[in-house]
Design a protein around this motif. Structure first.
Motif, PDB file in Angstrom:
ATOM      1  N   ILE A   5       0.841  -1.189   0.000  1.00 48.64           N
ATOM      2  CA  ILE A   5       0.000   0.000   0.000  1.00 48.64           C
ATOM      3  C   ILE A   5       0.880   1.244   0.000  1.00 48.64           C
ATOM      4  O   ILE A   5       1.759   1.387   0.859  1.00 48.64           O
ATOM      5  CB  ILE A   5      -0.927   0.028   1.228  1.00 48.64           C
ATOM      6  N   ALA A   6       0.641   2.147  -0.947  1.00 52.71           N
ATOM      7  CA  ALA A   6       1.390   3.399  -1.027  1.00 52.71           C
ATOM      8  C   ALA A   6       0.422   4.575  -0.948  1.00 52.71           C
ATOM      9  O   ALA A   6      -0.346   4.816  -1.876  1.00 52.71           O
ATOM     10  CB  ALA A   6       2.204   3.461  -2.325  1.00 52.71           C
ATOM     11  N   ASP A   7       0.457   5.276   0.166  1.00 55.21           N
ATOM     12  CA  ASP A   7      -0.397   6.453   0.377  1.00 55.21           C
ATOM     13  C   ASP A   7       0.229   7.259   1.502  1.00 55.21           C
ATOM     14  O   ASP A   7       0.675   6.688   2.498  1.00 55.21           O
ATOM     15  CB  ASP A   7      -1.828   6.023   0.744  1.00 55.21           C
ATOM     16  N   ASP A   8       0.260   8.583   1.354  1.00 59.93           N
ATOM     17  CA  ASP A   8       0.894   9.388   2.396  1.00 59.93           C
ATOM     18  C   ASP A   8      -0.006   9.545   3.623  1.00 59.93           C
ATOM     19  O   ASP A   8       0.435  10.064   4.651  1.00 59.93           O
ATOM     20  CB  ASP A   8       1.303  10.758   1.846  1.00 59.93           C
ATOM     21  N   ALA A   9      -1.258   9.110   3.529  1.00 59.60           N
ATOM     22  CA  ALA A   9      -2.173   9.178   4.678  1.00 59.60           C
ATOM     23  C   ALA A   9      -2.014   7.915   5.526  1.00 59.60           C
ATOM     24  O   ALA A   9      -2.445   6.826   5.134  1.00 59.60           O
ATOM     25  CB  ALA A   9      -3.614   9.321   4.203  1.00 59.60           C
ATOM     26  N   GLY A  32       4.941   5.762   2.157  1.00 56.40           N
ATOM     27  CA  GLY A  32       4.341   7.078   2.264  1.00 56.40           C
ATOM     28  C   GLY A  32       4.664   7.977   1.101  1.00 56.40           C
ATOM     29  O   GLY A  32       4.108   9.065   0.971  1.00 56.40           O
ATOM     30  N   ASP A  33       5.568   7.514   0.217  1.00 53.38           N
ATOM     31  CA  ASP A  33       5.896   8.278  -0.988  1.00 53.38           C
ATOM     32  C   ASP A  33       6.381   7.311  -2.057  1.00 53.38           C
ATOM     33  O   ASP A  33       6.521   6.097  -1.815  1.00 53.38           O
ATOM     34  CB  ASP A  33       6.937   9.373  -0.703  1.00 53.38           C
ATOM     35  N   ASP A  51      -1.995   5.719  -4.214  1.00 57.58           N
ATOM     36  CA  ASP A  51      -2.743   6.959  -4.381  1.00 57.58           C
ATOM     37  C   ASP A  51      -2.156   7.729  -5.559  1.00 57.58           C
ATOM     38  O   ASP A  51      -0.936   7.737  -5.758  1.00 57.58           O
ATOM     39  CB  ASP A  51      -2.641   7.797  -3.102  1.00 57.58           C
ATOM     40  N   ILE A  52      -3.015   8.377  -6.350  1.00 55.63           N
ATOM     41  CA  ILE A  52      -2.518   9.171  -7.474  1.00 55.63           C
ATOM     42  C   ILE A  52      -1.660  10.328  -6.985  1.00 55.63           C
ATOM     43  O   ILE A  52      -0.583  10.592  -7.526  1.00 55.63           O
ATOM     44  CB  ILE A  52      -3.688   9.709  -8.324  1.00 55.63           C
ATOM     45  N   LEU A  81      -5.778   4.813  -6.714  1.00 56.61           N
ATOM     46  CA  LEU A  81      -6.875   5.463  -5.996  1.00 56.61           C
ATOM     47  C   LEU A  81      -6.869   6.958  -6.245  1.00 56.61           C
ATOM     48  O   LEU A  81      -5.814   7.579  -6.364  1.00 56.61           O
ATOM     49  CB  LEU A  81      -6.748   5.208  -4.490  1.00 56.61           C
ATOM     50  N   SER A  82      -8.063   7.541  -6.309  1.00 59.32           N
ATOM     51  CA  SER A  82      -8.179   8.979  -6.505  1.00 59.32           C
ATOM     52  C   SER A  82      -9.293   9.518  -5.614  1.00 59.32           C
ATOM     53  O   SER A  82     -10.299   8.847  -5.386  1.00 59.32           O
ATOM     54  CB  SER A  82      -8.485   9.310  -7.963  1.00 59.32           C
TER      55      SER A  82
END
Length: 213
Positions: A5-9, A32-33, A51-52, A81-82
């Protein structure tokens, strides 16, 4: 499935990790990045959720990373994801090769059935496009669009193709025989002037024409 999973949240990452773990899947890495994501590819995940909009500019880093990594790993399943409906992003994603690529709105990851179904379809080599994006494109009109030549039923079939549904799934959704769906698909190719070639490639080109309305 083994998932990265890659998302900064952080909260979203942990939430999705907990959800997938409860369903028996393994989250083998979190990023996270984009740099952290690229460092996790050696874990050989079955699927990547990205995440986009990622640091540092929060524009299209996730989308750019997906296009780049697919050049080196063309069979890698990636779910992008967007937060918002962005037809241009979906078009660019499909243009990179639709098999194993998906585009969903972020709020869909809270639905475990929809999330896992999307990941399973992607790891099987299918494509997944958020139905809300497809619906929004139906409302968009443009003059002289070849898609306007299609019959109402052919548009229904093409809309489901745009979601990444197989002929068998389309037949089930529309209560048609698979042979009838195949006939509609051939007619769509003809009306959109898509020259004979690999069926999968023509499906992608048909969907691009549809999303480009």
């Amino acid at each position: 499935m083994r998932v990265v999973i890659a998302d900064d949240a952080l909260l979203l990452r942990r939430g999705v990790t907990a959800l997938l773990s409860e369903l028996g899947h393994e989250v083998v890495g979190e990023a996270g990045d984009v740099d952290e994501l690229m460092g996790l590819l050696d874990l050989d995940p079955d699927a990547i959720i990205v995440d986009i909009k990622m640091p540092p500019t929060h524009t299209t880093e996730g989308l750019d990373a997906t296009v780049a990594l697919r050049r080196d790993r063309p069979r890698q399943a990636v779910l992008v994801l967007s937060q918002y409906l962005e037809p241009a992003y979906a078009i660019r994603l499909l243009a990179a090769g639709a098999a194993g690529l998906g585009y969903l709105l972020k709020d869909k990851v809270t639905d475990p059935d929809q999330l896992v179904d999307a990941l399973r379809r992607l790891t099987a080599g299918e494509s997944v496009i958020d139905p809300e994006l497809v619906t929004s494109m139906l409302r968009t009109q443009r003059l002289d669009n070849p898609v306007d030549q299609l019959s109402p039923r052919e548009r229904e079939v093409l809309a489901l193709m745009a979601e990444g549904q197989s002929n068998a799934a389309i037949a089930d959704r529309l209560s048609l025989t698979q042979r009838t769906v195949e006939s509609h698909v051939r007619s769509i190719f003809t009306r959109l002037d898509l020259a004979p070639g690999a069926t999968d490639h023509r499906r992608v080109r048909a969907v691009l024409a549809y999303l480009g309305r």
